[in-house]
Scaffold this motif. Structure first.
Motif, PDB file in Angstrom:
ATOM      1  N   ILE A   1       1.233  -1.704  -0.306  1.00 28.55           N
ATOM      2  CA  ILE A   1       0.151  -0.166  -0.249  1.00 28.55           C
ATOM      3  C   ILE A   1       0.775   1.381  -0.081  1.00 28.55           C
ATOM      4  O   ILE A   1       0.683   2.473  -1.231  1.00 28.55           O
TER       5      ILE A   1
ATOM      6  N   PRO B   1      -0.649   1.977  -4.251  1.00 27.64           N
ATOM      7  CA  PRO B   1      -1.873   1.404  -3.317  1.00 27.64           C
ATOM      8  C   PRO B   1      -3.089   1.308  -4.560  1.00 27.64           C
ATOM      9  O   PRO B   1      -3.662   0.460  -4.221  1.00 27.64           O
TER      10      PRO B   1
ATOM     11  N   VAL C   1      -7.293   0.138   1.223  1.00 26.04           N
ATOM     12  CA  VAL C   1      -5.765   1.210   0.809  1.00 26.04           C
ATOM     13  C   VAL C   1      -6.429   2.596   2.501  1.00 26.04           C
ATOM     14  O   VAL C   1      -5.808   2.056   3.681  1.00 26.04           O
TER      15      VAL C   1
END
Length: 400
Positions: free
Chosen positions: A270, A274, A284
């Protein structure tokens, strides 16, 4: 063909790098032999060794290993100058200041809050959120840690209350950074100002001019029975605050979590990409919220250590920029817990040394206290551009 060329370049670079690092070691040695317990009273050997360090660094810099080469040159210059000053100083002053076991013990004390702050910064930034607000979260942990310990009569409760306060400030930072997609640097600075205002007001309102009581429960120190009896090592590392040992354990735990578990892989994904992470079903927003709140709680432990572990009291603004130094530790440590520990100890050692240097000159005591901050600027300037942060750090994420 390109792989073969890269291998050949690496083979040529390795000896040069070793010589550059040898230059750094020689610079350190040049100063060391002029200090206790060696205490050479002539600067000639130190200056010769420093000259060798400068020569090795200059050769390495010309050959292509510029960063470590210039580091060796700097080490030679500083080592030679330090050795010259040491030989001109009185032996009694040197023996008062340079007590290695005491310096290393103090290093651990000063490094502990930096380490917790840095671990919090690593967790947050690995998820893609810059946490400039570590300073404020540490300050909240410091105040609410001692407040909770006083109210409940237990340092454990005080630590937990401080962690909740730091986590709450982390939640505020996450709301602005993740949900509102505000500028994370500006948001972090606002968090620091908010924490300074809250803790300053509450401190004056509750404790007034008298300050915090003297009988507040404190985090106990832990003695390692076998280590305590070993010469030098026992004096330096045999006894330390329980939170210091917890911090060292957290380095191992966080290293395993980040690099050896599925959750750590998701967190790092992430922070790097992301959109790709969300494509495969990762949340996320949820992960970043969790990381920033955890960051605030870790930073708050560092602040609580200052109030209920180290000093046993609270003063307005008592973190004194340690949150910003913790951010420098994150950058210098390349967002890795083990390297962060090394740099936290480096800055902790500089603080320990600054505490003892006034023995040379009481009038220069204020100037010596600036040593950790000056070192922070120098070290960060040397690694900026060479430490690669997570690719998406500081970038607000918008779902498509």
């Amino acid at each position: 063909m390109s792989a073969a060329v890269a291998t050949a370049d690496a083979a040529r670079t390795l000896p040069v790098r070793r010589i550059a690092w040898a230059g750094v070691a020689l610079g350190v040695l040049a100063w060391f032999i002029a200090l206790p317990p060696v205490l050479l009273r002539t600067p000639v050997p130190s200056l010769l060794i420093a000259a060798a360090a400068i020569g090795a660094g200059a050769w390495a810099a010309r050959t292509g290993e510029r960063r470590i080469g210039w580091g060796a040159i700097a080490a030679g210059v500083v080592g030679g100058a330090g050795a010259w000053s040491a030989t001109r100083s009185g032996i009694s002053n040197l023996e008062d200041v340079v007590v290695w076991s005491a310096l290393f013990a103090a290093m651990l004390r000063f490094a502990t809050p930096l380490l917790f702050g840095a671990l919090g910064g690593i967790v947050s930034e690995r998820s893609g959120v810059v946490n400039i607000g570590i300073e404020g979260m540490m300050l909240m942990g410091a105040y609410f840690g001692i407040f909770g310990a006083e109210v409940t009569g237990s340092w454990v409760s005080g630590l937990l209350i401080g962690m909740v306060a730091g986590g709450a400030l982390g939640l505020v930072h996450a709301f602005f950074s993740v949900t509102l997609r505000a500028d994370q640097i500006v948001g972090g600075v606002a968090i620091n100002l908010l924490a300074a205002g809250i803790t300053g007001y509450l401190f004056v309102d509750r404790y007034g001019e008298q300050g915090t009581p003297d009988n507040i429960p404190r985090v106990p120190e832990v003695t390692l029975p076998l280590v305590r009896d070993i010469a030098f090592i026992g004096d330096a590392f045999g006894r330390a605050s329980l939170l210091t040992w917890v911090g060292l354990l957290m380095v191992v735990v966080l290293g395993v979590v980040l690099f050896r578990t599925p959750f750590g892989l998701r967190l790092r994904a992430i922070g790097e990409h992301p959109r790709a992470a969300e494509t495969v079903g990762l949340s996320v927003r949820g992960t970043r919220y969790l990381a920033v709140v955890a960051s605030g709680m870790l930073a708050a432990i560092g602040g609580a250590y200052l109030s209920i572990g180290f000093l046993g009291s609270f003063n307005q603004g008592m973190t004194a920029g340690r949150g910003y130094i913790a951010l420098a530790v994150v950058i210098c440590g390349k967002w890795r817990p083990a390297l962060a520990l090394a740099f936290a100890c480096l800055f902790g050692f500089s603080s320990a040394l600054a505490q003892r240097l006034p023995a040379f000159s009481e009038s220069g005591a204020t100037l010596f206290q600036a040593l950790p901050y000056v070192l922070t600027v120098i070290v960060v300037a040397g690694v900026i551009g060479r430490s690669r942060p997570p690719a998406a750090v500081g970038q607000p994420y918008t779902r498509e």
